[in-house]
Design an enzyme around this catalytic site. Structure first.
Site, mmCIF file in Angstrom:
data_model
loop_
_atom_site.group_PDB
_atom_site.id
_atom_site.type_symbol
_atom_site.label_atom_id
_atom_site.label_comp_id
_atom_site.label_asym_id
_atom_site.label_seq_id
_atom_site.Cartn_x
_atom_site.Cartn_y
_atom_site.Cartn_z
ATOM 1 C CD GLU A 194 -23.114 -35.773 -32.666
ATOM 2 O OE1 GLU A 194 -24.133 -35.120 -32.426
ATOM 3 O OE2 GLU A 194 -22.093 -35.723 -31.971
ATOM 4 C CB CYS A 220 -14.346 -34.567 -38.460
ATOM 5 S SG CYS A 220 -13.904 -35.273 -36.882
ATOM 6 C CB CYS A 260 -14.739 -43.539 -27.184
ATOM 7 S SG CYS A 260 -12.966 -43.876 -27.232
ATOM 8 C CB CYS A 320 -9.713 -38.880 -22.978
ATOM 9 S SG CYS A 320 -8.804 -40.128 -23.923
ATOM 10 C CB CYS A 343 -12.817 -36.738 -24.710
ATOM 11 S SG CYS A 343 -13.708 -37.276 -26.179
ATOM 12 C CB CYS A 355 -11.861 -31.348 -31.036
ATOM 13 S SG CYS A 355 -11.026 -30.854 -32.489
HETATM 14 N N1 SAH Z 1 -10.077 -41.244 -30.325
HETATM 15 C C1 SAH Z 1 -9.161 -40.611 -31.181
HETATM 16 C C2 SAH Z 1 -9.812 -39.744 -32.233
HETATM 17 C C3 SAH Z 1 -11.001 -38.923 -31.835
HETATM 18 S S1 SAH Z 1 -10.743 -37.547 -30.795
HETATM 19 C C4 SAH Z 1 -8.190 -39.807 -30.397
HETATM 20 O O1 SAH Z 1 -8.380 -39.623 -29.197
HETATM 21 O O2 SAH Z 1 -7.191 -39.389 -30.973
HETATM 22 C C5 SAH Z 1 -10.079 -36.282 -31.834
HETATM 23 C C6 SAH Z 1 -9.232 -35.242 -31.094
HETATM 24 O O3 SAH Z 1 -10.046 -34.354 -30.302
HETATM 25 C C7 SAH Z 1 -8.269 -35.891 -30.129
HETATM 26 O O4 SAH Z 1 -7.002 -35.309 -30.194
HETATM 27 C C8 SAH Z 1 -8.922 -35.590 -28.810
HETATM 28 O O5 SAH Z 1 -8.015 -35.684 -27.768
HETATM 29 C C9 SAH Z 1 -9.466 -34.216 -29.029
HETATM 30 N N2 SAH Z 1 -10.462 -33.812 -28.039
HETATM 31 C C10 SAH Z 1 -11.295 -34.611 -27.343
HETATM 32 N N3 SAH Z 1 -12.082 -33.871 -26.527
HETATM 33 C C11 SAH Z 1 -11.748 -32.570 -26.709
HETATM 34 C C12 SAH Z 1 -12.247 -31.337 -26.178
HETATM 35 N N4 SAH Z 1 -13.236 -31.308 -25.329
HETATM 36 N N5 SAH Z 1 -11.681 -30.195 -26.613
HETATM 37 C C13 SAH Z 1 -10.705 -30.233 -27.548
HETATM 38 N N6 SAH Z 1 -10.209 -31.361 -28.098
HETATM 39 C C14 SAH Z 1 -10.724 -32.540 -27.689
HETATM 40 FE FE1 SF4 Z 2 -12.041 -41.791 -27.025
HETATM 41 FE FE2 SF4 Z 2 -12.350 -39.174 -26.720
HETATM 42 FE FE3 SF4 Z 2 -10.207 -40.383 -25.710
HETATM 43 FE FE4 SF4 Z 2 -10.438 -40.108 -28.382
HETATM 44 S S1 SF4 Z 2 -10.233 -38.440 -26.883
HETATM 45 S S2 SF4 Z 2 -9.815 -41.948 -27.236
HETATM 46 S S3 SF4 Z 2 -12.679 -40.310 -28.590
HETATM 47 S S4 SF4 Z 2 -12.327 -40.739 -25.060
#
Ligand code: SAH
Ligand code: SF4
Length: 403
Positions: free
Chosen positions: A127, A140, A147, A151, A154, A384
């Site tokens: 996406e 973006c 991934c 996290c 996420c 995000c």
């Molecule tokens: N993997 C990389 C980049 C992609 S995530 C990283 O983790 O930095 C992009 C941003 O969105 C990151 O800061 C991540 O922590 C945040 N993010 C992920 N899930 C989210 C959610 N459910 N609500 C708000 N931000 C989120």
């Molecule tokens: Fe991967 Fe989501 Fe963690 Fe970014 S925030 S490293 S996309 S699991």
């Protein structure tokens, strides 16, 4: 026929094992998107272009591909007809296919893109999200299918199937966006509402699906292409790479990729961050911040962005805010507070608005600009951390359709 193949990628030795790393298209022709200038010249030589002409020809092609957005070799009028035929026989300029395009009530657009088939015939989706704002338009882009990190807040992290995107697939996301937004010179010339400066996409963030530093080489090549002054010409100051904290690659990223940096911090103690970003167990906060201090070229006008997702009763207290201020001392930093974007099945909740405001105020008082990122495109699950769901939903629909 003279088939050209180039080795355009290898797995990052620091990254987890990925399957498979390099997408092979069913079309046996080599896709030129994502090749560096040198690789492009090399491919042309293999297709029969005399060595001494190859750099000049590569330069011509570069302009057509990345400055004009041309996908059909026959339109490349300053290239001899015979060579155009040879190019079409050996190469393609295929972009990822658009499966769906969703437009949010706030103007945010999300594309579900289908990649060319892998060697095993499987096709993956990623996406890409475009977020228009008053003074900018941010694209973006994703760097991986899924991934490998997990996290807990996420949605992308719950997707098990992962492979690195090729440089072409990363650059391809910007090309698709320019196609759809009408951003190539010819389309702009016909658009009375063309933006000043001719760009809808003024900024690019590697904040879609995936951990960009686990796909270092392809991200590096892709960003070189995106920043190339004779092509897409997007300044590296307008590109931000976001990482969850792959410490051994951070300084190298500054030296070799040279974009702005964003760190997904989200917690102010190792205890909290271990739960939110499990990679913290491998690279704890102190190591992460040390790497940040060494990021090349930092100054007051070139700061690291620390992303901090606001999770109710998890990381949003006054003490957290004060600890954050302490942690960031001596780093040219700004903080981006991200209201948590919920997704189906998550136990987390977004902090209450007054709590977010209280948090932001403590940071502001300590001298950190800390804008709260307005959630964009929530109605189309484009905010995000919400990415993945649409492709999963599509798959579910497809499954039902085929039963
Ligand atoms: N993997 C990389 C980049 C992609 S995530 C990283 O983790 O930095 C992009 C941003 O969105 C990151 O800061 C991540 O922590 C945040 N993010 C992920 N899930 C989210 C959610 N459910 N609500 C708000 N931000 C989120
Ligand atoms: Fe991967 Fe989501 Fe963690 Fe970014 S925030 S490293 S996309 S699991």
């Amino acid at each position: 026929m003279n088939r050209v193949t180039l080795d355009i990628g290898r797995a990052n030795p620091n990254g987890p094992t990925l399957v498979p790393n390099l997408a092979q298209t069913a079309d046996p022709r080599l896709n030129l998107l994502g090749l560096s200038r040198a690789q492009l010249a090399e491919a042309l030589v293999e297709a029969g272009v005399p060595e001494r002409q190859s750099r000049m020809r590569a330069s011509q092609l570069w302009g057509w591909i990345y400055n004009r957005g041309i996908t059909d070799f026959s339109l490349m009028t300053n290239v001899a007809k015979e060579l155009r035929g040879k190019l079409a026989e050996n190469f393609t300029l295929a972009r990822p296919e658009i499966v769906t395009e969703q437009i949010s009530t706030d103007g945010t657009r999300k594309w579900l893109l289908r990649l060319a088939p892998d060697a095993d015939g499987r096709r993956h989706d990623v996406e890409t999200v475009y977020i228009p704002e008053e003074d900018r338009g941010t694209l973006c882009v994703s760097s991986q299918v899924g991934c490998t990190l997990t996290c807990t807040f996420c949605h992308t992290g719950t997707q098990t199937l992962v492979r690195n995107l090729t440089a072409g697939e990363i650059v391809g996301q910007l090309l698709v966006a320019r196609d759809r937004l009408g951003e190539w010179p010819e389309a702009l010339a016909q658009n009375p509402n063309a933006p000043e400066g001719g760009r809808f996409v003024t900024n690019l963030v590697l904040m879609g699906m995936g951990e960009p530093l686990y796909n270092f080489d392809h991200v590096k090549t892709a960003m070189e292409i995106v920043a190339d002054g004779e092509g897409l010409s997007l300044s590296k100051r307008r590109i931000t790479l976001s990482t969850s904290g792959v410490v051994p690659e951070i300084v190298r990223a500054g030296e070799e990729i040279g974009t702005m940096l964003a760190i997904s911090l989200h917690g102010t103690t190792d205890d909290i961050r271990n739960k939110l970003v499990p990679l913290n167990k491998k690279y704890p906060i102190a190591q992460l911040l040390d790497a940040c201090r060494q990021y090349p070229g930092l100054s007051n006008s070139r700061r690291i962005t620390f992303e901090y997702v606001m999770l109710k009763d998890v990381n949003d207290t006054v003490e957290d805010a004060k600890r954050l201020v302490q942690l960031l001392k001596s780093i040219p930093a700004k903080v981006n507070l991200i209201p948590f974007n919920p997704w189906p099945g998550t136990d987390y909740e977004c902090s209450e608005w007054p709590v977010i405001e209280r948090f932001a105020e403590i940071l502001n008082k300590a001298g950190y600009a800390s804008p709260v990122r307005t959630p964009r495109g929530r109605d189309i699950m484009a905010a995000c951390g919400q990415l993945k769901s649409a492709s999963e939903r599509m798959r579910a629909k497809e499954r039902t359709a085929s039963i």
